[in-house]
Design a protein around this motif. Structure first.
Motif, PDB file in Angstrom:
ATOM      1  N   SER A 112     -16.270 -10.027  11.930  1.00  9.19           N
ATOM      2  CA  SER A 112     -15.340 -11.153  12.027  1.00  9.19           C
ATOM      3  C   SER A 112     -14.307 -11.156  10.907  1.00  9.19           C
ATOM      4  O   SER A 112     -13.312 -11.883  10.974  1.00  9.19           O
ATOM      5  CB  SER A 112     -16.109 -12.485  12.002  1.00  9.19           C
ATOM      6  OG  SER A 112     -16.621 -12.756  10.711  1.00  9.19           O
ATOM      7  N   LEU A 113     -14.506 -10.337   9.872  1.00  6.28           N
ATOM      8  CA  LEU A 113     -13.580 -10.303   8.746  1.00  6.28           C
ATOM      9  C   LEU A 113     -12.359  -9.450   9.102  1.00  6.28           C
ATOM     10  O   LEU A 113     -12.492  -8.385   9.693  1.00  6.28           O
ATOM     11  CB  LEU A 113     -14.263  -9.714   7.510  1.00  6.28           C
ATOM     12  CG  LEU A 113     -15.533 -10.425   7.026  1.00  6.28           C
ATOM     13  CD1 LEU A 113     -16.083  -9.724   5.790  1.00  6.28           C
ATOM     14  CD2 LEU A 113     -15.272 -11.889   6.744  1.00  6.28           C
ATOM     15  N   PRO A 114     -11.166  -9.905   8.729  1.00  4.52           N
ATOM     16  CA  PRO A 114      -9.974  -9.089   8.989  1.00  4.52           C
ATOM     17  C   PRO A 114      -9.999  -7.817   8.163  1.00  4.52           C
ATOM     18  O   PRO A 114     -10.573  -7.779   7.068  1.00  4.52           O
ATOM     19  CB  PRO A 114      -8.824 -10.007   8.554  1.00  4.52           C
ATOM     20  CG  PRO A 114      -9.427 -10.911   7.525  1.00  4.52           C
ATOM     21  CD  PRO A 114     -10.840 -11.143   7.994  1.00  4.52           C
ATOM     22  N   ARG A 115      -9.368  -6.767   8.686  1.00  2.01           N
ATOM     23  CA  ARG A 115      -9.349  -5.465   8.017  1.00  2.01           C
ATOM     24  C   ARG A 115      -7.921  -4.927   7.927  1.00  2.01           C
ATOM     25  O   ARG A 115      -7.059  -5.294   8.731  1.00  2.01           O
ATOM     26  CB  ARG A 115     -10.207  -4.446   8.794  1.00  2.01           C
ATOM     27  CG  ARG A 115     -11.677  -4.789   8.848  1.00  2.01           C
ATOM     28  CD  ARG A 115     -12.428  -3.840   9.780  1.00  2.01           C
ATOM     29  NE  ARG A 115     -13.859  -4.117   9.762  1.00  2.01           N
ATOM     30  CZ  ARG A 115     -14.727  -3.583   8.917  1.00  2.01           C
ATOM     31  NH1 ARG A 115     -14.300  -2.705   8.021  1.00  2.01           N
ATOM     32  NH2 ARG A 115     -15.999  -3.889   8.955  1.00  2.01           N
ATOM     33  N   ILE A 116      -7.731  -4.046   6.978  1.00  5.31           N
ATOM     34  CA  ILE A 116      -6.480  -3.295   6.905  1.00  5.31           C
ATOM     35  C   ILE A 116      -6.603  -2.113   7.862  1.00  5.31           C
ATOM     36  O   ILE A 116      -7.547  -1.339   7.763  1.00  5.31           O
ATOM     37  CB  ILE A 116      -6.225  -2.797   5.475  1.00  5.31           C
ATOM     38  CG1 ILE A 116      -6.024  -3.981   4.526  1.00  5.31           C
ATOM     39  CG2 ILE A 116      -5.021  -1.871   5.425  1.00  5.31           C
ATOM     40  CD1 ILE A 116      -5.968  -3.588   3.061  1.00  5.31           C
ATOM     41  N   VAL A 117      -5.661  -1.996   8.786  1.00  2.00           N
ATOM     42  CA  VAL A 117      -5.723  -0.892   9.752  1.00  2.00           C
ATOM     43  C   VAL A 117      -4.667   0.169   9.481  1.00  2.00           C
ATOM     44  O   VAL A 117      -4.760   1.289   9.988  1.00  2.00           O
ATOM     45  CB  VAL A 117      -5.593  -1.407  11.205  1.00  2.00           C
ATOM     46  CG1 VAL A 117      -6.758  -2.321  11.541  1.00  2.00           C
ATOM     47  CG2 VAL A 117      -4.272  -2.135  11.427  1.00  2.00           C
ATOM     48  N   SER A 118      -3.639  -0.166   8.683  1.00  3.28           N
ATOM     49  CA  SER A 118      -2.598   0.806   8.394  1.00  3.28           C
ATOM     50  C   SER A 118      -1.836   0.399   7.142  1.00  3.28           C
ATOM     51  O   SER A 118      -1.621  -0.800   6.907  1.00  3.28           O
ATOM     52  CB  SER A 118      -1.628   0.914   9.577  1.00  3.28           C
ATOM     53  OG  SER A 118      -0.530   1.741   9.272  1.00  3.28           O
ATOM     54  N   VAL A 119      -1.451   1.392   6.355  1.00  4.46           N
ATOM     55  CA  VAL A 119      -0.580   1.180   5.200  1.00  4.46           C
ATOM     56  C   VAL A 119       0.508   2.251   5.255  1.00  4.46           C
ATOM     57  O   VAL A 119       0.216   3.444   5.422  1.00  4.46           O
ATOM     58  CB  VAL A 119      -1.346   1.297   3.868  1.00  4.46           C
ATOM     59  CG1 VAL A 119      -0.394   1.100   2.685  1.00  4.46           C
ATOM     60  CG2 VAL A 119      -2.489   0.284   3.797  1.00  4.46           C
ATOM     61  N   PHE A 120       1.775   1.817   5.130  1.00 10.13           N
ATOM     62  CA  PHE A 120       2.879   2.784   5.119  1.00 10.13           C
ATOM     63  C   PHE A 120       3.881   2.419   4.035  1.00 10.13           C
ATOM     64  O   PHE A 120       4.305   1.272   3.968  1.00 10.13           O
ATOM     65  CB  PHE A 120       3.591   2.821   6.464  1.00 10.13           C
ATOM     66  CG  PHE A 120       4.641   3.903   6.500  1.00 10.13           C
ATOM     67  CD1 PHE A 120       4.295   5.208   6.799  1.00 10.13           C
ATOM     68  CD2 PHE A 120       5.957   3.618   6.186  1.00 10.13           C
ATOM     69  CE1 PHE A 120       5.255   6.210   6.809  1.00 10.13           C
ATOM     70  CE2 PHE A 120       6.914   4.612   6.179  1.00 10.13           C
ATOM     71  CZ  PHE A 120       6.568   5.920   6.491  1.00 10.13           C
ATOM     72  N   PRO A 121       4.248   3.360   3.170  1.00 15.00           N
ATOM     73  CA  PRO A 121       3.766   4.732   3.076  1.00 15.00           C
ATOM     74  C   PRO A 121       2.248   4.787   2.880  1.00 15.00           C
ATOM     75  O   PRO A 121       1.648   3.855   2.355  1.00 15.00           O
ATOM     76  CB  PRO A 121       4.504   5.292   1.861  1.00 15.00           C
ATOM     77  CG  PRO A 121       5.708   4.414   1.701  1.00 15.00           C
ATOM     78  CD  PRO A 121       5.260   3.061   2.136  1.00 15.00           C
ATOM     79  N   ALA A 122       1.669   5.897   3.292  1.00 14.18           N
ATOM     80  CA  ALA A 122       0.216   6.022   3.288  1.00 14.18           C
ATOM     81  C   ALA A 122      -0.347   5.946   1.874  1.00 14.18           C
ATOM     82  O   ALA A 122       0.285   6.388   0.904  1.00 14.18           O
ATOM     83  CB  ALA A 122      -0.191   7.341   3.933  1.00 14.18           C
ATOM     84  N   VAL A 123      -1.532   5.378   1.767  1.00 12.07           N
ATOM     85  CA  VAL A 123      -2.237   5.342   0.486  1.00 12.07           C
ATOM     86  C   VAL A 123      -2.419   6.770  -0.019  1.00 12.07           C
ATOM     87  O   VAL A 123      -2.791   7.673   0.736  1.00 12.07           O
ATOM     88  CB  VAL A 123      -3.602   4.653   0.640  1.00 12.07           C
ATOM     89  CG1 VAL A 123      -4.393   4.731  -0.670  1.00 12.07           C
ATOM     90  CG2 VAL A 123      -3.419   3.194   1.056  1.00 12.07           C
ATOM     91  N   GLY A 124      -2.119   6.972  -1.292  1.00  7.45           N
ATOM     92  CA  GLY A 124      -2.236   8.291  -1.890  1.00  7.45           C
ATOM     93  C   GLY A 124      -0.971   9.116  -1.834  1.00  7.45           C
ATOM     94  O   GLY A 124      -0.932  10.229  -2.374  1.00  7.45           O
ATOM     95  N   SER A 125       0.075   8.599  -1.173  1.00  4.91           N
ATOM     96  CA  SER A 125       1.302   9.367  -1.021  1.00  4.91           C
ATOM     97  C   SER A 125       2.307   9.063  -2.129  1.00  4.91           C
ATOM     98  O   SER A 125       2.127   8.155  -2.940  1.00  4.91           O
ATOM     99  CB  SER A 125       1.927   9.087   0.348  1.00  4.91           C
ATOM    100  OG  SER A 125       2.405   7.753   0.419  1.00  4.91           O
TER     101      SER A 125
END
Length: 224
Positions: A112-125
């Motif tokens: 039920s907890l919200p999640r991060i599904v995408s980060v742009f620019p990508a993590v680590g970039s």
């Protein structure tokens, strides 16, 4: 109920303590009182009942949705259970089963907890020259936000170079599924690692569930 309460309490003790419910006995008494109160809202205001149920889940009563489903059977079968006392054996059996399989309740809560599904620019970039970072969430958020350090114990990781105006540092999309972090690239240094930790209670869903811990630490770097 005492045995079931003793089995459940260790799983939710921290949340219960925040609400001054310092024992399994107090917890189970409050659970039953709240359950009866919720069911009194069922027919006149189902939305209010659901909102109050969500609030109680956040306070530690993770099994409240299951409890409501059980108690609805009481209301649906009043010919067989004219009084709450008549239904208590069923409610006790329900609680015993819930305590025995509480790992399933914990999984339901986690989902039920919200999640991060995408980060742009990508993590680590490499974010050299970037003016924004877009974070997409699994569901509609409530529009709040907060941060807590770099998300790393490494002293060589620097705080992400957000713009100075904190109130404008995060811009939500109209559907509140995306948060855009506004950056000031003039603050960035070459060949440096930057990080930011999303505060889980700062980022909450529209149902006011706190962000899942997974992926809350965002690390990037700049080129030479």
């Amino acid at each position: 109920m005492r045995q079931a309460a003793d089995a459940i309490y260790p799983h939710v003790a921290e949340q219960m303590a925040c609400n001054a419910y310092g024992s399994a006995e107090v917890m189970i008494g409050e659970w039953f009182n709240n359950l009866c109160t919720l069911l009194s809202l069922w027919e006149p205001d189902t939305k209010e009942m659901e909102e109050q149920s969500d609030n109680l889940v956040r306070r530690g009563f993770l099994w409240m949705p299951r409890s409501i489903a059980c108690m609805k059977e009481f209301y649906a079968r009043r010919d067989r259970y004219p009084r709450i006392e008549d239904f208590m054996p069923q409610l006790i059996a329900f609680l015993d089963h819930t305590a025995e399989h509480f790992e399933e309740v914990l999984l339901e809560y986690e989902k039920s907890l919200p999640r991060i599904v995408s980060v742009f620019p990508a993590v680590g970039s490499d974010i050299s020259g970037c003016t924004e970072i877009v974070i997409t969430f699994s569901e509609t958020m409530n529009g709040s936000y907060g941060f807590s350090g770099t998300g790393s114990d490494d002293p060589n990781v620097h705080p992400l170079f957000l713009i100075d105006d904190f109130e404008k540092a995060v811009v939500w999309s109209p559907d509140r599924r995306q948060a855009t972090l506004k950056l000031d690239p003039s603050k960035a240094r070459k060949n440096t690692t930057y990080g930011i930790q999303l505060h889980t209670r700062g980022f909450q869903s529209a149902r006011h569930y706190s962000l899942n811990d997974a992926g809350k630490n965002l690390l990037f770097h700049t080129g030479r």
